[in-house]
Write a protein that holds these residues in place. Structure first.
Motif, PDB file in Angstrom:
ATOM      1  N   SER A 118       0.844  -1.188   0.000  1.00  0.00           N
ATOM      2  CA  SER A 118       0.000   0.000   0.000  1.00  0.00           C
ATOM      3  C   SER A 118       0.880   1.238   0.000  1.00  0.00           C
ATOM      4  N   PRO A 119       0.291   2.424  -0.137  1.00  0.00           N
ATOM      5  CA  PRO A 119       1.097   3.648  -0.080  1.00  0.00           C
ATOM      6  C   PRO A 119       1.845   3.835   1.238  1.00  0.00           C
ATOM      7  N   ALA A 120       1.489   3.048   2.255  1.00  0.00           N
ATOM      8  CA  ALA A 120       2.168   3.160   3.551  1.00  0.00           C
ATOM      9  C   ALA A 120       3.498   2.416   3.579  1.00  0.00           C
ATOM     10  N   ARG A 156     -11.289   9.248  -0.577  1.00  0.00           N
ATOM     11  CA  ARG A 156     -11.004   8.294  -1.646  1.00  0.00           C
ATOM     12  C   ARG A 156     -10.155   8.915  -2.756  1.00  0.00           C
ATOM     13  N   ILE A 157     -10.404  10.160  -3.053  1.00  0.00           N
ATOM     14  CA  ILE A 157      -9.608  10.856  -4.056  1.00  0.00           C
ATOM     15  C   ILE A 157      -8.160  10.977  -3.589  1.00  0.00           C
ATOM     16  N   GLU A 158      -7.973  11.341  -2.336  1.00  0.00           N
ATOM     17  CA  GLU A 158      -6.616  11.486  -1.798  1.00  0.00           C
ATOM     18  C   GLU A 158      -5.887  10.138  -1.819  1.00  0.00           C
ATOM     19  N   LYS A 214      -4.814   9.253  -5.328  1.00  0.00           N
ATOM     20  CA  LYS A 214      -3.614  10.005  -5.725  1.00  0.00           C
ATOM     21  C   LYS A 214      -2.357   9.361  -5.139  1.00  0.00           C
ATOM     22  N   GLN A 215      -2.444   8.894  -3.918  1.00  0.00           N
ATOM     23  CA  GLN A 215      -1.302   8.226  -3.296  1.00  0.00           C
ATOM     24  C   GLN A 215      -0.955   6.934  -4.038  1.00  0.00           C
ATOM     25  N   ILE A 216      -1.973   6.209  -4.491  1.00  0.00           N
ATOM     26  CA  ILE A 216      -1.735   4.973  -5.230  1.00  0.00           C
ATOM     27  C   ILE A 216      -1.137   5.278  -6.605  1.00  0.00           C
ATOM     28  N   THR A 229     -12.873  12.962 -12.624  1.00  0.00           N
ATOM     29  CA  THR A 229     -12.171  14.011 -13.355  1.00  0.00           C
ATOM     30  C   THR A 229     -10.962  14.498 -12.566  1.00  0.00           C
ATOM     31  N   GLU A 230     -11.136  14.709 -11.260  1.00  0.00           N
ATOM     32  CA  GLU A 230     -10.011  15.144 -10.434  1.00  0.00           C
ATOM     33  C   GLU A 230      -8.921  14.078 -10.385  1.00  0.00           C
TER      34      GLU A 230
END
Length: 280
Positions: free
Chosen positions: A39-41, A82-84, A87-89, A125-126
């Motif tokens: 994961s991003p962690a 979820r958006i954040e 982005k990390q993924i 979109t973001e």
């Protein structure tokens, strides 16, 4: 086209999945990257271990899976988080040399005036624009909607959003012809899942199926009586014409094997590898 596998489908650790993929002569792996082992962690030392394992086994990352479960991006109150995370993924994908992140996004309404459509479009979109700046495509996995509805949604995004085409999801749930879908979605297909299945109930409601998945996860999906996932080649996907269509549109990416159920997933994956190698 290249053949890969989702490491999680072996039901072992990612490191073991990487080794098994190499032994099967595959070219890449897809890895779930939301929580848990990968994961991003991940620490820098853990990332280095994975990169070393991939290199030693001659594999690349075909895509990361950024699926967070639940209702995808249907609920506005959930989307900031979820958006954040997405982005990390995307950032993690860049670190591993992958240019695709796949995810289920929820159920796209056919009617664009449905408030849920706007909520989902804003979020995608973001995410898509962010992915685009990183050289990554956020690939929506096919599932609850027909290809025509998905295409209209994609055309409303602003870039960085594509398709992870899973022919079995179309075949099992919506009855969408996967071959037709390839031609409709040809400008957006960046990754595919190699999976097979049969539809048992032509009157099932795809929205109800995927909302059951949102609540109960993959176990609830596998318990659905309207369809059944089966080993590659044993289902209703028209593999000859499906693969022909992919070749005709110029797709040269990954056919990534996904086996979400079954008593012996490793044997099913081995069968899928042999099946695909004989077809491509």
């Amino acid at each position: 086209m290249k053949i890969g596998v989702i490491t999680d489908c072996f039901k072992q650790s990612h490191f073991e999945g990487i080794e098994l993929a190499a032994k099967l002569g595959l070219q890449g792996v897809q890895v779930y990257a939301t929580t848990g082992e990968f994961s991003p962690a991940l620490s820098e030392s853990e990332k280095a271990k994975y990169k070393r394992a991939l290199k030693e086994n001659g594999l690349v990352v075909s895509a990361l899976c950024g699926d967070m479960g639940g209702y995808g991006f249907e609920r506005e109150e959930d989307n900031a988080e979820r958006i954040e995370k997405t982005k990390q993924i995307v950032d993690l994908a860049v670190e591993f040399g992958a240019n695709v992140v796949t995810t289920h996004i929820g159920v796209i309404p056919d009617d664009k005036s449905n408030p849920r459509y706007g909520v989902m479009l804003k979020a995608l979109t973001e995410c898509g624009l962010y992915a685009k700046t990183k050289g990554v495509t956020l690939a929506i996995e096919t599932g609850p909607e027909k290809a025509k509805t998905l295409l209209a949604f994609l055309q409303d995004t602003k870039g960085g959003v594509g398709v992870n085409l899973d022919p079995a999801n179309f075949t099992m749930v919506t009855g969408q012809d996967a071959v037709e879908a390839v031609y409709l979605l040809k400008d957006y297909i960046v990754h595919t899942h190699a999976k097979d299945g049969v539809m048992l109930d032509k009157n099932q409601d795809p929205t109800a199926v995927y909302h059951a998945f949102a609540v109960g996860g993959v176990d609830a999906l596998n318990a659905c009586e309207g369809f059944k996932e089966v080993p590659l080649g044993d289902g209703e996907v028209d593999w000859v014409n499906y693969l022909k269509a992919l070749k005709e549109i110029g797709f040269d990416g990954f056919l990534t094997i996904e086996r979400e159920c079954g008593d012996d997933p490793q044997a099913d994956i081995e069968k899928a590898v042999s099946f695909l190698k004989a077809k491509i």
